[in-house]
Design a protein around this motif. Structure first.
Motif, short mmCIF file in Angstrom:
data_model
loop_
_atom_site.label_atom_id
_atom_site.label_comp_id
_atom_site.label_asym_id
_atom_site.label_seq_id
_atom_site.Cartn_x
_atom_site.Cartn_y
_atom_site.Cartn_z
N GLY A 9 0.78 -1.23 0.00
CA GLY A 9 0.00 0.00 0.00
C GLY A 9 0.81 1.27 0.00
O GLY A 9 2.05 1.26 -0.01
N ASN A 10 0.10 2.38 0.05
CA ASN A 10 0.66 3.72 0.02
C ASN A 10 1.69 3.96 1.12
O ASN A 10 1.55 3.43 2.22
CB ASN A 10 -0.49 4.73 0.15
CG ASN A 10 -0.03 6.15 0.22
OD1 ASN A 10 0.19 6.68 1.30
ND2 ASN A 10 0.11 6.80 -0.93
N GLU A 11 2.68 4.79 0.81
CA GLU A 11 3.77 5.06 1.74
C GLU A 11 3.29 5.56 3.11
O GLU A 11 3.86 5.20 4.15
CB GLU A 11 4.73 6.10 1.15
CG GLU A 11 5.48 5.64 -0.08
CD GLU A 11 4.78 5.96 -1.38
OE1 GLU A 11 5.42 5.94 -2.42
OE2 GLU A 11 3.54 6.22 -1.35
N GLY A 12 2.27 6.40 3.12
CA GLY A 12 1.81 6.97 4.38
C GLY A 12 0.57 6.32 4.97
O GLY A 12 0.42 6.20 6.19
N HIS A 13 -0.35 5.87 4.10
CA HIS A 13 -1.66 5.39 4.57
C HIS A 13 -1.88 3.90 4.37
O HIS A 13 -2.91 3.37 4.80
CB HIS A 13 -2.77 6.17 3.86
CG HIS A 13 -2.62 7.66 3.98
ND1 HIS A 13 -2.80 8.32 5.17
CD2 HIS A 13 -2.28 8.61 3.07
CE1 HIS A 13 -2.60 9.62 4.99
NE2 HIS A 13 -2.28 9.82 3.73
#
Length: 274
Positions: A228-232
């Motif tokens: 998944g996404n780097e932050g979320h």
């Protein structure tokens, strides 16, 4: 190689000015909008051009006239001439080449390739796929592609990620973008449904109620991994359609890993298990 010899042998067009239509079009390929519009992208530098010639389809080779004196460029050009007779050649002045280049220290050669990223109509049952969900950093996408190619992934699916054909992504992939098939989608839940119907187990790299620990879980040869996404992390709607989740055991003092590092660890375990 002398300029006159190159122009005659390779049937190349010579462009001196920075303002012509061809140079303007090629320079626009730095922008995602025009890569999509023209269905083209670039790979710059000797190494990437070599990889593109070996593993992909090169439409045009753009050469800076100053690079004709480089033995490595000359060797590459002769290889292209012998193995890919359909390639077009453009020779430019240093000024014109600088307008196309995205490098601080350009090596004087750029491969122009067709951009085709749509998903296949059918998925292979025994293939191993990696799905990236909303990863936005081009460097991360390119690095993950490099790991995917190294660890035997059959194809990478990008769901609303950074453009795989951007110069930064191509550079970070170190040529893996040519060796590992890449598909793009804006409907990852539909793709996951198709993969599950085709016998794949889909594992999201996240924490859940029944999360599997990497290194302890029984892995299958055709498991699909989602990063998944780097932050979320993985989007909720994507995570909801996964069969299970999987985590990388790590020190309690560390909360998470960079997306590209996490992908590499997961893919290595699958490769080792295979």
């Amino acid at each position: 190689m002398q300029k006159e010899i190159f122009l005659k042998k390779f049937g190349a067009e010579y462009i001196k000015a920075r303002t012509g239509a061809t140079i303007t079009t090629l320079s626009k390929l730095q922008d995602t909008k025009y890569r999509e519009e023209y269905a083209l992208y670039i790979a710059e530098g000797i190494k990437l051009a070599e990889e593109a010639l070996r593993y992909s389809t090169v439409k045009t080779l753009v050469v800076c006239e100053d690079a004709l004196e480089n033995p490595a460029v000359e060797t590459l050009l002769h290889t292209a001439y012998e193995s890919c007779p359909e390639i077009e050649y453009i020779l430019t002045s240093a000024e014109a080449f600088a307008k196309i280049s995205t490098e601080k220290s350009p090596q004087g050669i750029i491969a122009v390739l067709p951009r085709t990223l749509s998903c296949p109509s059918e998925w292979e049952k025994n293939a191993r796929y990696l799905l990236l969900d909303t990863i936005q950093d081009p460097g991360n996408v390119g690095t993950i592609l490099r790991s995917a190619a190294a660890f035997g992934v059959d194809a990478v699916i990008l769901a609303d990620c950074a453009d795989v054909t951007s110069p930064k992504t191509v550079r970070a992939s170190m040529g893996a973008v040519f060796r590992c098939p890449v598909y793009t989608t804006h409907t990852p839940t539909e793709i996951i449904a198709q993969l599950r119907e085709n016998g794949h187990r889909v594992l999201g790299a996240a924490l859940g109620e029944n999360t599997l620990d990497l290194g302890k879980a029984a892995l299958r040869q055709n498991d699909v991994i989602i990063i998944g996404n780097e932050g979320h992390g993985i989007r909720h709607e994507v995570l909801d359609v996964c069969d299970e989740t999987i985590r990388i055991p790590m020190s309690e003092t560390t909360e998470s890993l960079n997306a590209s590092i996490a992908a590499s660890v997961l893919l290595w375990e699958y490769y080792r298990d295979r």
